[in-house]
Design an enzyme around this catalytic site. Structure first.
Site, mmCIF file in Angstrom:
data_model
loop_
_atom_site.group_PDB
_atom_site.id
_atom_site.type_symbol
_atom_site.label_atom_id
_atom_site.label_comp_id
_atom_site.label_asym_id
_atom_site.label_seq_id
_atom_site.Cartn_x
_atom_site.Cartn_y
_atom_site.Cartn_z
ATOM 1 N N SER A 1 33.250 -60.618 -7.256
ATOM 2 C CA SER A 1 34.579 -60.124 -7.614
ATOM 3 C C SER A 1 34.797 -60.396 -9.090
ATOM 4 O O SER A 1 34.158 -61.270 -9.683
ATOM 5 C CB SER A 1 35.646 -60.852 -6.798
ATOM 6 O OG SER A 1 36.957 -60.519 -7.260
ATOM 7 N N TYR B 1 40.558 -67.611 -2.652
ATOM 8 C CA TYR B 1 39.701 -66.464 -2.935
ATOM 9 C C TYR B 1 38.857 -66.719 -4.182
ATOM 10 O O TYR B 1 37.635 -66.512 -4.183
ATOM 11 C CB TYR B 1 40.563 -65.219 -3.118
ATOM 12 C CG TYR B 1 39.792 -63.949 -3.360
ATOM 13 C CD1 TYR B 1 39.188 -63.278 -2.305
ATOM 14 C CD2 TYR B 1 39.671 -63.402 -4.639
ATOM 15 C CE1 TYR B 1 38.476 -62.096 -2.511
ATOM 16 C CE2 TYR B 1 38.971 -62.227 -4.851
ATOM 17 C CZ TYR B 1 38.376 -61.585 -3.785
ATOM 18 O OH TYR B 1 37.683 -60.415 -3.996
#
Length: 252
Positions: A144, A157
């Site tokens: 990510s 996250y």
């Protein structure tokens, strides 16, 4: 093209979003694909987007070791080997929750899915790739933008995506003797259900809420396919694919 003549992929999180886009791209390119996800019906919907292609839907919770083992056993039984794992399954966890208010159960769910799940799938793929003939294969981890730069209120996250980078590097090193190539794709603002809020407004580091541009998930899928179809003598170690005008360079 029969199952044994095509390349064989396992795609986790294949029932939606990036996983679905990548699975469909591979299926349409002639790959045989084991589709893994929590809901069989969404996996079947993914398969239906590439009619006539060779696919296998396997209901899988990647945080459960027994589910992961069953997934890879089913894929090998059906297709004979594993050439590619796209390690994609993940969750962002509860959005907009300050670190001091984040429940431990929420933290644990994100870690179990994004990090532990990625490890379990990589380990299962690694074992097959090391033992099969011809030896080797490729693992592509879905990182990510948050593997580099966090957003506000994204501690679980972001921590898992940073950890995934370490997983990628270690797997890449350990796989060298066995022709196992390992790389990572870091994605920013692909248009999926998970990122729908980007277009209406997300919290920025300066406290403002701003709408952000997104890109087509199909563009990500084509990048993954390029990585996947390289010979094992070549590897894309890390690549970043993002909506051109999103706040990443200079963010914060």
């Amino acid at each position: 093209m029969t199952d044994r003549q095509s390349k064989i992929a396992v795609v986790t999180g294949a029932g939606s979003g990036i996983g679905r886009a990548v699975a469909v791209e591979l299926l349409r390119a002639g790959w045989s694909v084991a589709l893994a996800g929590r809901r069989t019906e969404t996996l079947e919907e993914t398969a239906a987007l590439a009619p006539g292609a060779s696919s296998l839907a396997v209901r899988t919770d990647v945080s459960r070791p027994e589910d992961v083992e069953a997934l890879f056993a089913a894929a090998v039984k059906r297709f004979g080997r594993i050439d590619l794992l796209f390690n994609n399954a993940g969750t962002s966890g509860p959005g907009g929750v300050p670190v001091e208010d984040l429940p431990y159960d929420a933290w644990r769910h994100v870690v179990d899915t994004n990090l532990n799940g990625a490890f379990l799938c990589a380990q299962a793929a690694y074992r097959r790739m090391k033992g099969q003939a011809p030896q080797g294969g490729r693992i592509i981890n879905n990182g990510s933008i948050s593997a580099h730069t966090p957003r506000p209120h994204s501690v679980a996250y972001t921590a898992t995506k940073h950890a995934l980078t370490g997983l990628t590097k270690s797997l890449s090193l350990d796989g060298r003797p066995y022709r196992i190539a390992v790389g990572q794709i870091d994605i920013g603002n692909a248009a999926t259900d998970m990122t729908a809020r980007m277009q209406t407004g997300v919290l920025q580091a300066n406290g403002e809420t701003v709408a952000e541009p997104v890109m087509d998930a199909a563009d990500v899928a084509r990048t993954v396919r390029h990585m996947a179809e390289l010979p094992l003598e070549a590897n894309v170690q890390f690549v970043t694919v993002l909506a051109t005008a999103m706040p990443y360079v200079g963010r914060g």
